[in-house]
Design a protein around this motif. Structure first.
Motif, PDB file in Angstrom:
ATOM      1  N   GLU A  28      60.776  67.584  39.578  1.00  0.00           N
ATOM      2  CA  GLU A  28      61.716  67.249  38.500  1.00  0.00           C
ATOM      3  C   GLU A  28      61.670  68.292  37.383  1.00  0.00           C
ATOM      4  O   GLU A  28      62.713  68.653  36.813  1.00  0.00           O
ATOM      5  N   ASP A  29      60.489  68.816  37.082  1.00  0.00           N
ATOM      6  CA  ASP A  29      60.379  69.869  36.068  1.00  0.00           C
ATOM      7  C   ASP A  29      61.120  71.136  36.516  1.00  0.00           C
ATOM      8  O   ASP A  29      61.782  71.815  35.695  1.00  0.00           O
ATOM      9  N   LYS A  30      61.020  71.475  37.791  1.00  0.00           N
ATOM     10  CA  LYS A  30      61.731  72.646  38.308  1.00  0.00           C
ATOM     11  C   LYS A  30      63.241  72.461  38.217  1.00  0.00           C
ATOM     12  O   LYS A  30      63.974  73.415  37.859  1.00  0.00           O
ATOM     13  N   VAL A  31      63.708  71.267  38.522  1.00  0.00           N
ATOM     14  CA  VAL A  31      65.149  71.008  38.436  1.00  0.00           C
ATOM     15  C   VAL A  31      65.621  71.153  36.991  1.00  0.00           C
ATOM     16  O   VAL A  31      66.692  71.729  36.728  1.00  0.00           O
ATOM     17  N   LYS A  32      64.870  70.682  36.042  1.00  0.00           N
ATOM     18  CA  LYS A  32      65.260  70.806  34.631  1.00  0.00           C
ATOM     19  C   LYS A  32      65.292  72.276  34.204  1.00  0.00           C
ATOM     20  O   LYS A  32      66.176  72.706  33.450  1.00  0.00           O
ATOM     21  N   ARG A  33      64.321  73.044  34.688  1.00  0.00           N
ATOM     22  CA  ARG A  33      64.294  74.460  34.337  1.00  0.00           C
ATOM     23  C   ARG A  33      65.501  75.194  34.930  1.00  0.00           C
ATOM     24  O   ARG A  33      66.111  76.065  34.257  1.00  0.00           O
ATOM     25  N   LEU A  34      65.900  74.852  36.138  1.00  0.00           N
ATOM     26  CA  LEU A  34      67.075  75.457  36.752  1.00  0.00           C
ATOM     27  C   LEU A  34      68.345  75.031  36.040  1.00  0.00           C
ATOM     28  O   LEU A  34      69.297  75.840  35.918  1.00  0.00           O
TER      29      LEU A  34
ATOM     30  N   ASP B 217      50.319  57.768  44.221  1.00  0.00           N
ATOM     31  CA  ASP B 217      50.043  58.625  43.068  1.00  0.00           C
ATOM     32  C   ASP B 217      50.282  60.102  43.405  1.00  0.00           C
ATOM     33  O   ASP B 217      50.830  60.863  42.581  1.00  0.00           O
ATOM     34  N   ARG B 218      49.885  60.506  44.601  1.00  0.00           N
ATOM     35  CA  ARG B 218      50.059  61.915  44.994  1.00  0.00           C
ATOM     36  C   ARG B 218      51.542  62.274  45.094  1.00  0.00           C
ATOM     37  O   ARG B 218      51.976  63.326  44.626  1.00  0.00           O
ATOM     38  N   ILE B 219      52.336  61.372  45.680  1.00  0.00           N
ATOM     39  CA  ILE B 219      53.773  61.644  45.816  1.00  0.00           C
ATOM     40  C   ILE B 219      54.446  61.653  44.449  1.00  0.00           C
ATOM     41  O   ILE B 219      55.355  62.456  44.188  1.00  0.00           O
ATOM     42  N   ASN B 220      53.995  60.773  43.545  1.00  0.00           N
ATOM     43  CA  ASN B 220      54.590  60.751  42.204  1.00  0.00           C
ATOM     44  C   ASN B 220      54.309  62.053  41.458  1.00  0.00           C
ATOM     45  O   ASN B 220      55.175  62.576  40.727  1.00  0.00           O
ATOM     46  N   LYS B 221      53.125  62.630  41.639  1.00  0.00           N
ATOM     47  CA  LYS B 221      52.824  63.910  40.993  1.00  0.00           C
ATOM     48  C   LYS B 221      53.731  65.019  41.528  1.00  0.00           C
ATOM     49  O   LYS B 221      54.228  65.859  40.766  1.00  0.00           O
ATOM     50  N   ARG B 222      53.938  65.011  42.852  1.00  0.00           N
ATOM     51  CA  ARG B 222      54.839  66.014  43.434  1.00  0.00           C
ATOM     52  C   ARG B 222      56.261  65.816  42.937  1.00  0.00           C
ATOM     53  O   ARG B 222      56.978  66.787  42.634  1.00  0.00           O
TER      54      ARG B 222
ATOM     55  N   ARG C  93      63.272  66.043  45.674  1.00  0.00           N
ATOM     56  CA  ARG C  93      62.973  64.971  44.721  1.00  0.00           C
ATOM     57  C   ARG C  93      63.438  63.619  45.239  1.00  0.00           C
ATOM     58  O   ARG C  93      62.699  62.617  45.168  1.00  0.00           O
ATOM     59  N   ASP C  94      64.646  63.570  45.771  1.00  0.00           N
ATOM     60  CA  ASP C  94      65.162  62.301  46.300  1.00  0.00           C
ATOM     61  C   ASP C  94      64.319  61.823  47.476  1.00  0.00           C
ATOM     62  O   ASP C  94      64.062  60.613  47.627  1.00  0.00           O
ATOM     63  N   MET C  95      63.867  62.787  48.331  1.00  0.00           N
ATOM     64  CA  MET C  95      63.026  62.395  49.461  1.00  0.00           C
ATOM     65  C   MET C  95      61.696  61.814  48.971  1.00  0.00           C
ATOM     66  O   MET C  95      61.222  60.808  49.495  1.00  0.00           O
ATOM     67  N   LEU C  96      61.110  62.464  47.952  1.00  0.00           N
ATOM     68  CA  LEU C  96      59.841  61.949  47.418  1.00  0.00           C
ATOM     69  C   LEU C  96      60.024  60.569  46.776  1.00  0.00           C
ATOM     70  O   LEU C  96      59.157  59.698  46.902  1.00  0.00           O
ATOM     71  N   TYR C  97      61.135  60.392  46.082  1.00  0.00           N
ATOM     72  CA  TYR C  97      61.393  59.089  45.475  1.00  0.00           C
ATOM     73  C   TYR C  97      61.556  57.999  46.542  1.00  0.00           C
ATOM     74  O   TYR C  97      61.087  56.866  46.370  1.00  0.00           O
ATOM     75  N   ASN C  98      62.181  58.351  47.663  1.00  0.00           N
ATOM     76  CA  ASN C  98      62.325  57.386  48.753  1.00  0.00           C
ATOM     77  C   ASN C  98      60.959  57.020  49.343  1.00  0.00           C
ATOM     78  O   ASN C  98      60.697  55.853  49.671  1.00  0.00           O
ATOM     79  N   GLN C  99      60.117  58.079  49.504  1.00  0.00           N
ATOM     80  CA  GLN C  99      58.769  57.796  50.014  1.00  0.00           C
ATOM     81  C   GLN C  99      57.991  56.893  49.042  1.00  0.00           C
ATOM     82  O   GLN C  99      57.281  55.978  49.470  1.00  0.00           O
ATOM     83  N   THR C 100      58.120  57.171  47.761  1.00  0.00           N
ATOM     84  CA  THR C 100      57.443  56.321  46.775  1.00  0.00           C
ATOM     85  C   THR C 100      57.956  54.885  46.834  1.00  0.00           C
ATOM     86  O   THR C 100      57.178  53.912  46.751  1.00  0.00           O
ATOM     87  N   PHE C 101      59.264  54.760  47.019  1.00  0.00           N
ATOM     88  CA  PHE C 101      59.834  53.408  47.116  1.00  0.00           C
ATOM     89  C   PHE C 101      59.298  52.670  48.342  1.00  0.00           C
ATOM     90  O   PHE C 101      58.949  51.484  48.273  1.00  0.00           O
ATOM     91  N   ASN C 102      59.194  53.388  49.463  1.00  0.00           N
ATOM     92  CA  ASN C 102      58.666  52.758  50.674  1.00  0.00           C
ATOM     93  C   ASN C 102      57.201  52.347  50.493  1.00  0.00           C
ATOM     94  O   ASN C 102      56.786  51.269  50.935  1.00  0.00           O
TER      95      ASN C 102
END
Length: 238
Positions: A32-38, A22-27, A79-88
């Motif tokens: 993801e919000d920052k990427v959309k803003r950029l 849950d903590r990694i998903n929040k991060r 973001r990709d690193m966090l998604y990988n951690q969530t997948f693991n």
């Protein structure tokens, strides 16, 4: 004593797999919000570059757009690193849940195995086979008893079809003899009145007398007023 050895620190329990996920998903959502803003900022710089003429102003806009693009790439990497951690973590969670299910299954199987062993001690296949054999023997004995009670006495068993047809022909002949008199069987004809003379065997009457002729009439006897024979008066006097 607490000043010398220090107080015991109450350590918090380690986070579970679900808490870490849950903590990694929040991060990841924040990145993801920052990427959309950029992305939105890059689109704005793209429009500005199209509207400006080549020169120092356009180069300054391009420099700012390049800086924003670098930030976007950095955030995308995070973001990709966090998604990988969530997948693991999800894989580990699935494995842990699978092990828990396996443990519960093994516990249930052990309990069922113990119950079956206890039931098998009271039920033996040899006892079931013996019971079935006894039931079959009892049914055979019951059939023999019924056959014995259902036997007929003094009934010949060697009667064949020829004997049957002969018996039927004899009955037909007897019935034909009985029905010769007016077509009525003898057992349906009326009984004849017996002849008393033949049955008593009386001697014949003497010659000159016949029983069939007129009998002499007896003298009529006087009767009194009550209908009784009158008594002669001579007898009353004497």
């Amino acid at each position: 004593m607490k000043r010398i050895f220090g107080a015991k620190n109450n350590k918090e329990p380690p986070p579970s797999i679900q808490d870490a996920s849950d903590r990694i998903n929040k991060r990841g959502e924040s990145v993801e919000d920052k990427v959309k803003r950029l992305d939105a900022e890059l689109c704005k710089y793209k429009d500005q570059i199209k509207r400006t003429r080549p020169g120092p102003a356009q180069e300054a806009i391009k420099a700012r757009a390049m800086r924003v693009l670098k930030q976007k790439k950095m955030y995308e990497g995070q973001r990709d690193m966090l998604y990988n951690q969530t997948f693991n973590l999800d894989q580990v969670s699935f494995a842990a849940e699978g092990l828990k299910d396996a443990q519960q299954t093994m516990t249930a199987l052990k309990s069922a195995n113990k119950e079956l062993k206890g039931m098998m001690k009271t039920v033996k296949i040899q006892d079931i086979d013996n019971l079935q054999d006894e039931m079959m023997d009892l049914m055979d004995v019951s059939s023999e008893i019924q056959d014995s009670l259902g036997r007929s006495y003094n009934v010949p068993d060697d009667i064949d079809e020829d004997d049957l047809m002969g018996e039927l022909d004899a009955l037909e002949a007897d019935m034909g003899n009985e029905t010769e008199a007016d077509g009525v069987p003898s057992y349906l004809q009326p009984d004849k009145e017996p002849d008393l003379d033949e049955e008593l065997d009386l001697p014949p009457p003497p010659p000159g007398r016949t029983t069939t002729g007129p009998q002499p009439e007896r003298s009529a006897q006087a009767e009194d007023e009550w209908g009784l024979p009158a008594v002669p008066r001579a007898s009353l006097r004497g």
